[in-house]
Enzyme design. Structure first.
Site, PDB file in Angstrom:
ATOM      1  N   HIS A 153       0.965  -1.235   0.178  1.00  0.00           N
ATOM      2  CA  HIS A 153       0.167  -0.256  -0.062  1.00  0.00           C
ATOM      3  C   HIS A 153       0.726   1.520  -0.411  1.00  0.00           C
ATOM      4  O   HIS A 153       0.823   1.565  -0.883  1.00  0.00           O
ATOM      5  CB  HIS A 153      -0.807  -0.414   1.321  1.00  0.00           C
ATOM      6  CG  HIS A 153      -1.395   0.865   1.320  1.00  0.00           C
ATOM      7  ND1 HIS A 153      -3.042   1.473   0.745  1.00  0.00           N
ATOM      8  CD2 HIS A 153      -1.618   2.363   1.831  1.00  0.00           C
ATOM      9  CE1 HIS A 153      -3.503   2.347   0.962  1.00  0.00           C
ATOM     10  NE2 HIS A 153      -2.843   3.314   1.377  1.00  0.00           N
ATOM     11  N   GLU A 154       2.004   1.181   0.899  1.00  0.00           N
ATOM     12  CA  GLU A 154       2.572   2.144   0.586  1.00  0.00           C
ATOM     13  C   GLU A 154       3.621   2.844  -0.349  1.00  0.00           C
ATOM     14  O   GLU A 154       4.234   3.516  -0.997  1.00  0.00           O
ATOM     15  CB  GLU A 154       3.525   2.205   2.343  1.00  0.00           C
ATOM     16  CG  GLU A 154       2.560   2.654   3.369  1.00  0.00           C
ATOM     17  CD  GLU A 154       1.229   3.228   3.288  1.00  0.00           C
ATOM     18  OE1 GLU A 154       1.652   4.989   3.423  1.00  0.00           O
ATOM     19  OE2 GLU A 154       0.288   3.740   3.828  1.00  0.00           O
ATOM     20  N   HIS A 167       1.888   4.682  -2.678  1.00  0.00           N
ATOM     21  CA  HIS A 167       1.549   6.035  -2.923  1.00  0.00           C
ATOM     22  C   HIS A 167       2.588   6.582  -3.260  1.00  0.00           C
ATOM     23  O   HIS A 167       3.275   7.361  -4.243  1.00  0.00           O
ATOM     24  CB  HIS A 167       1.702   6.244  -0.764  1.00  0.00           C
ATOM     25  CG  HIS A 167       0.435   6.225  -0.429  1.00  0.00           C
ATOM     26  ND1 HIS A 167      -1.180   7.276  -1.010  1.00  0.00           N
ATOM     27  CD2 HIS A 167      -0.210   5.842   0.579  1.00  0.00           C
ATOM     28  CE1 HIS A 167      -2.063   6.665  -0.387  1.00  0.00           C
ATOM     29  NE2 HIS A 167      -1.690   6.639   0.254  1.00  0.00           N
TER      30      HIS A 167
END
Length: 648
Positions: free
Chosen positions: A439-440, A443
């Site tokens: 997820h990170e 980003h």
């Protein structure tokens, strides 16, 4: 090519920020003396000086998050109101605003990226109160300085309360817990310490055999920072005043002015439509859990039981046990394997870089695309006492070409709080930790792959808040793909690949109690919108939360639970009246994800199309337009339901 990140010079950084704000003001005064304004002679250098200031302030906020101590707290607390005052004054400067309006009317040479920068700036200046009379400008300025101070207090109170609690347990209270969790909790005198740091907290809530100790830990976790009750009340009141000053009916309306969604009503309609689909299934899930617990002697399922019995039920139903995956998910192996996956998925390569870091466990990599070094990524993944909890991406520098033609390459930090490695034990991750990492990194890639030349809309800058989670959620979905797991999941001792049956079990178990998870997120999102529509007092905040729970939830926590007092996303982060963004972006991500899955996951043509239409474009165009450029049409809710294992 890349600057060094210095972590031991906070006072020097503080001085540099103060000097930069002062020099920026003088520089802007000189810019405003020009006889006519265009993008090249005004907005381009204006972007440069504010990108430089942002880079400096990011360094201080970053260190306060990953190397938190008395000095970092003091410096950050001193600098925050000054930065807020600077940006508030800037946003209310009529001369700058008029220069932007002149550029909008007269400069016919600007390209689409520059047009987006200009339209965003004009919008943001209006939201800063540029047209208000002086007394109202001053009032708005005071409100925003106070809000920044309150948000910082809120966050610090949560961190202090988290660090202040520990529960020391004897051998009989940890019997049967997984070895990895016991290794992390063991103290020098043979006892076991559990804290409110999330990896420690969730370990005991998931596996802790002593029900009363689970209750003690749960109560400590859900009652921390009670002083934040009054702080959030003041935050809501000030946000209401801010929105009224700017001509918006509620703070929720003000918040949506910079998002893809148009009105609070539209958001609530979207959330409630999901709730109608998910709640009936969630009710069946909680009934099954109650029955399962009852068979094991627990007549009344309570909050401290949910995670514990869910884990047991999942293990029985799927033979799924998170702990047995951890030997196959050693942090270094996962990291390197993830890079192999990203090279296969998106055609990008990671090359380790030797540079100064703020902690020995931090790693740094350069991103290589088509044999060109395009960006730099720092990974800080292990939990430490001086690090704030959770996981996040922080962008330090955007891709940018300044007015002199000099290119700045993007840099980002990915921060996690995974189990710490010791001299005897490596950092072993759970499957959910891998999801968090993906997820990170999603980003980070959104920021680092940007080819936009204007800093204010490069990478994650300028992306509508309800779409900023799109690339991160897109990437996290691949953490459950068998083809992806097979690339890096191997036993840290033997090197043996993860058994195929383990992968099948994990995939089967992925949507276990997914409807319960969906309604919980909907509870948070609806609560967030509703309190920002009315700005209630502390007691009424609880009443609204209770009403929302009656509508969408299937399990009610005890009355002492004050989760709102540590709901940092909306009271100390950027998600105020925007928590729904996770579900909104998940709608986009589900459609994009299945585009890849339905083509067998690895499809270089599709990957290049995604990279060029979404990731490389950053905030340079409306997020929904970029999504349609990639997908060819509007997103379909069926993909979101499919992702969550909910029948349409």
């Amino acid at each position: 090519m890349f600057p060094e990140f210095k972590s031991d010079d906070l006072l020097i950084k503080e001085k540099a920020i103060l000097e930069k704000m002062e020099s920026n003001e003088k520089f802007i005064s000189n810019l405003l003396e020009q006889s006519q304004f265009n993008f090249a002679n005004f907005l381009k250098p204006y972007q440069t000086i504010h990108t430089e200031l942002s880079d400096l302030s990011t360094e201080i906020s970053h260190l306060n998050s990953v190397k938190n101590n008395e000095e970092s707290q003091a410096v950050y607390t001193r600098i925050l109101p000054k930065l807020t005052e600077y940006y508030t004054n800037l946003g209310q400067n009529e001369n700058i605003y008029n220069a932007f309006l002149e550029i909008e009317k007269t400069d016919r040479t600007i390209n689409p990226e520059q047009k987006k920068v200009l339209s965003n700036e004009i919008r943001d200046f209006r939201l800063s109160g540029v047209g208000l009379e002086n007394s109202k400008k001053e009032e708005l300025k005071k409100i925003r300085i106070r809000l920044s101070d309150l948000s910082n207090q809120f966050s610090q109170n949560v961190l202090n309360a988290t660090n202040a609690f520990e529960m020391i347990l004897a051998e009989e209270d940890v019997k049967g817990m997984p070895e990895g969790e016991l290794n992390s909790a063991k103290t020098e005198n043979g006892k076991y310490k559990f804290t409110l740091q999330f990896p420690s907290y969730i370990a005991y809530m998931t596996y802790g055999p002593n029900r009363e100790k689970r209750k003690e830990l749960y109560k400590a976790y859900t009652t921390k920072a009670p002083e934040n009750g009054k702080i959030l009340e003041e935050i809501l009141e000030l946000r209401k005043k801010e929105s009224t000053l700017l001509g918006y009916e509620t703070y929720a309306n003000l918040s949506l002015a910079t998002k893809v969604a148009d009105t609070p009503e539209q958001v609530l309609e979207f959330l409630n439509s999901l709730a109608k689909k998910a709640k009936p299934i969630a009710e069946k899930e909680i009934s099954a859990l109650r029955e399962f617990a009852k068979e094991r002697g627990v007549e009344n399922l309570e909050s401290q039981d949910l995670t514990f019995y869910s884990e047991l039920l999942k293990k029985e139903k799927f033979n799924y046990e998170e702990e047995k995956y951890r030997p196959y998910l050693e942090k270094e192996s996962v990291t390197k394997g993830t890079f192999v996956f990203l090279e296969s998925l998106l055609g990008i390569r990671f090359q380790e870089a030797k540079t100064e870091v703020w902690h020995p466990s931090v790693l740094c990599y350069d991103l290589i695309i088509e044999n060109q070094t395009r960006a730099r990524l720092y990974l800080d993944l292990e939990a430490r006492k001086e690090k704030k909890g959770g996981a996040w991406m922080n962008n330090w520098k955007p891709h940018f070409i300044n007015e002199k033609g000099k290119e700045t390459l993007p840099i980002a930090f990915v921060i996690g709080n995974f189990p710490s490695a010791t001299k005897d034990h490596p950092s072993l991750l759970k499957p959910n930790d891998v999801v968090t990492l993906f997820h990170e990194l999603g980003h980070a890639l959104h920021h680092l792959l940007s080819r936009v030349n204007e800093a204010f809309v490069s990478g994650v800058n300028g992306v509508e808040w309800d779409a900023v989670e799109f690339p991160s959620q897109f990437l996290e979905n691949f953490a459950y793909e068998p083809k992806v797991l097979s690339l890096f999941a191997k036993h840290y001792k033997t090197g043996e690949k993860i058994p195929e049956e383990y992968i099948r079990t994990m995939v089967d178990a992925k949507n276990f109690q997914s409807a319960m998870a969906v309604v919980r997120q909907l509870e948070f999102a609806i609560f967030d919108i509703k309190i920002h529509q009315v700005a209630p007092k502390e007691e009424e905040v609880q009443n609204i939360l209770n009403e929302v729970r009656k509508e969408v939830s299937v399990f009610f926590p005890p009355s002492y639970n004050k989760f709102q007092n540590s709901f940092s996303h909306i009271f100390a982060g950027g998600y105020a009246a925007g928590y729904y963004s996770y579900k909104w972006a998940e709608l986009l991500s589900a459609n994009a994800y299945y585009s890849f899955v339905d083509k067998g996951v690895f499809d270089l043509q599709l990957a290049e199309h995604f990279r060029k239409t979404v990731l490389e474009k950053g905030g340079s165009e409306n997020a929904m337009k970029l999504f349609r450029d990639f997908y060819g049409k509007d997103p379909e809710i069926e993909a979101l339901l499919r992702l969550n294992g909910i029948a349409a």
